[in-house]
Design an enzyme around this catalytic site. Structure first.
Site, PDB file in Angstrom:
ATOM      1  N   CYS A 160       0.794  -1.230   0.000  1.00 43.94           N
ATOM      2  CA  CYS A 160       0.000   0.000   0.000  1.00 43.94           C
ATOM      3  C   CYS A 160       0.825   1.278   0.000  1.00 43.94           C
ATOM      4  CB  CYS A 160      -0.938  -0.009   1.201  1.00 43.94           C
ATOM      5  SG  CYS A 160      -1.887  -1.529   1.339  1.00 43.94           S
ATOM      6  N   HIS A 285      -4.057   7.679   6.030  1.00 42.92           N
ATOM      7  CA  HIS A 285      -4.110   6.356   5.412  1.00 42.92           C
ATOM      8  C   HIS A 285      -5.493   5.766   5.674  1.00 42.92           C
ATOM      9  CE1 HIS A 285      -2.605   2.777   3.573  1.00 42.92           C
ATOM     10  NE2 HIS A 285      -2.725   2.049   4.667  1.00 42.92           N
ATOM     11  N   HIS A 319      -9.752   1.193  -0.914  1.00 44.70           N
ATOM     12  CA  HIS A 319      -8.303   1.158  -0.755  1.00 44.70           C
ATOM     13  C   HIS A 319      -7.709   0.641  -2.056  1.00 44.70           C
ATOM     14  CE1 HIS A 319      -4.353   0.909   0.630  1.00 44.70           C
ATOM     15  NE2 HIS A 319      -4.513   0.267   1.779  1.00 44.70           N
TER      16      HIS A 319
END
Length: 405
Positions: A160, A285, A319
């Site tokens: 990520c 995040h 995401h």
């Protein structure tokens, strides 16, 4: 990164926010609904909500057909938006002085999965099977070939944090004198491997993700692409700094005290030569997983204080994994474009149910929130990945290296 102003002079973007700058801006700051859609086929036993690019990306041009995957189609859809900027750049500085650095975690894995299934069923791979489609370097190879570029070209895959790290890597190429400009960004496409992998970790939400809430139960996976031109000689939006850390606390869990996250944020501020109080907004995040949200809120309080405006935008995009750092940097870019008129801030979408275990931070919950008009702003975006690979990126407008402390 070393001293010297670097600018992000152009942006192409596709995601669940929409296609292009205008549509993405309207979703992010206005009233267009994001394309967070319940989808079948990604989990074997149920539907799941996924951040989806609903504009079906066009096939690649015939001379690039060997690169044809959904991942590269998404990247091409974003790149076409700044194709004129890229061709003008080539005319100005030459193909050999332009590099490519892309972040990804999926590449063409979905096509590979389907082709392997066909081979198991029929004994042979389909005629269109191309092994290189599923190689992590595929997006960078594709862009290099699309524009016949001669500079360094590679992909970063650190889960990520992949495309957030692309900004640091691109800056290093320019500051080392190896490039005069770099195409930086990230792309990820929906695939069964990642959706089922996160489901196996019990990290997939049953609804739209709910960051910072006591009722949070995991993430929605998303897809998309964002690409920038990083250069030293032109642009309004500046890459002020990037901070990286690697705490290696656990294969798939962050350090509970947010040590690695805090270190990345501190390193970004130091790299940008900024004070914590210079940060006007932070894009979290904010995955809506039990472990991430608590540690990130602690890190934000420790480094920036509890009053900095903050939001997680993952309820609007899902995401996007390897593309998340670039797509969320694009949100800062879009906000900073309107700084002189009061930069709009993305809203933090959640149920408002606070978790007493999470430090209270200044979540932007009111639609239409804007910062006061300013000629100089700095904004941060966080990306935290498996294995403790942490990156914070700071973009700004109205700064230069000469007037920073």
């Amino acid at each position: 990164m070393t001293p010297g102003s670097l600018y992000l002079s152009a942006l192409g973007i596709v995601s669940a926010l929409g296609s292009g700058i205008d549509e993405s801006r309207t979703t992010l700051f206005g009233d267009r609904p994001a394309d967070m859609i319940a989808r079948d086929g990604f989990l074997p036993d149920r539907t799941t909500i996924l951040g989806t690019v609903t504009h079906d990306p066009e096939p690649l041009p015939d001379h690039l057909a060997r690169h044809d995957t959904r991942n590269n189609r998404l990247l091409w859809a974003a790149t076409r938006q700044i194709e004129t900027d890229i061709t003008n750049l080539i005319a100005d500085i030459g193909r050999d002085r332009i590099g490519v650095i892309m972040g990804t975690s999926t590449s063409g894995i979905e096509e590979g999965t389907s082709d392997y299934e066909a081979a198991l069923d029929g004994g042979v791979f389909p005629e269109m099977f191309v092994y290189s489609h599923q190689e992590i370097g595929s997006p960078a190879d594709f862009l290099r070939d699309a524009f016949d570029l001669g500079g360094p070209s590679y992909a970063i895959s650190t889960a990520c944090s992949s495309s957030a790290k692309a900004f640091a890597a691109g800056a290093r190429l320019i500051n080392a004198g190896l490039c005069d400009a770099v195409l930086v960004g990230g792309v990820d496409s929906l695939c069964r491997l990642t959706v089922r992998g996160f489901d196996a970790l019990q990290s997939v939400s049953n609804d739209i993700c709910n960051p910072m809430s006591i009722n949070r139960d995991g993430i929605n996976i998303g897809e998309g692409a964002a690409i920038f031109i990083l250069r030293r000689d032109a642009g309004d939006i500046e890459l002020l700094g990037v901070g990286e850390s690697s705490d290696a606390h656990h294969p798939n869990a962050p350090h509970p005290d947010g040590r690695g996250a805090a270190m990345a944020m501190q390193n970004a501020l130091a790299n940008a030569k900024l004070k914590p109080s210079d940060t006007a907004y932070i894009n979290l995040h904010g995955t809506a997983t039990p472990l991430n949200d608590g540690m990130e809120a602690r890190a934000v309080c420790d480094v920036l204080g509890a009053n900095v405006p903050a939001s997680s935008t993952k309820p609007m995009t899902g995401h996007t994994l390897g593309a998340a750092g670039a797509i969320e940097a694009a949100m800062l870019w879009l906000s900073l474009c309107d700084a002189a008129h009061g930069a709009p801030l993305p809203r933090h979408i959640w149920d408002g149910a606070t978790d007493p275990e999470i430090p209270d931070i200044n979540l932007v919950t009111k639609p239409g929130t804007r910062l006061p008009p300013s000629d100089r702003l700095a904004m941060m975006s966080n990306s935290f990945a498996f294995g403790g690979s942490n990156v914070s990126v700071i973009l700004g407008r109205g700064w230069n290296r000469g007037n920073r402390a």
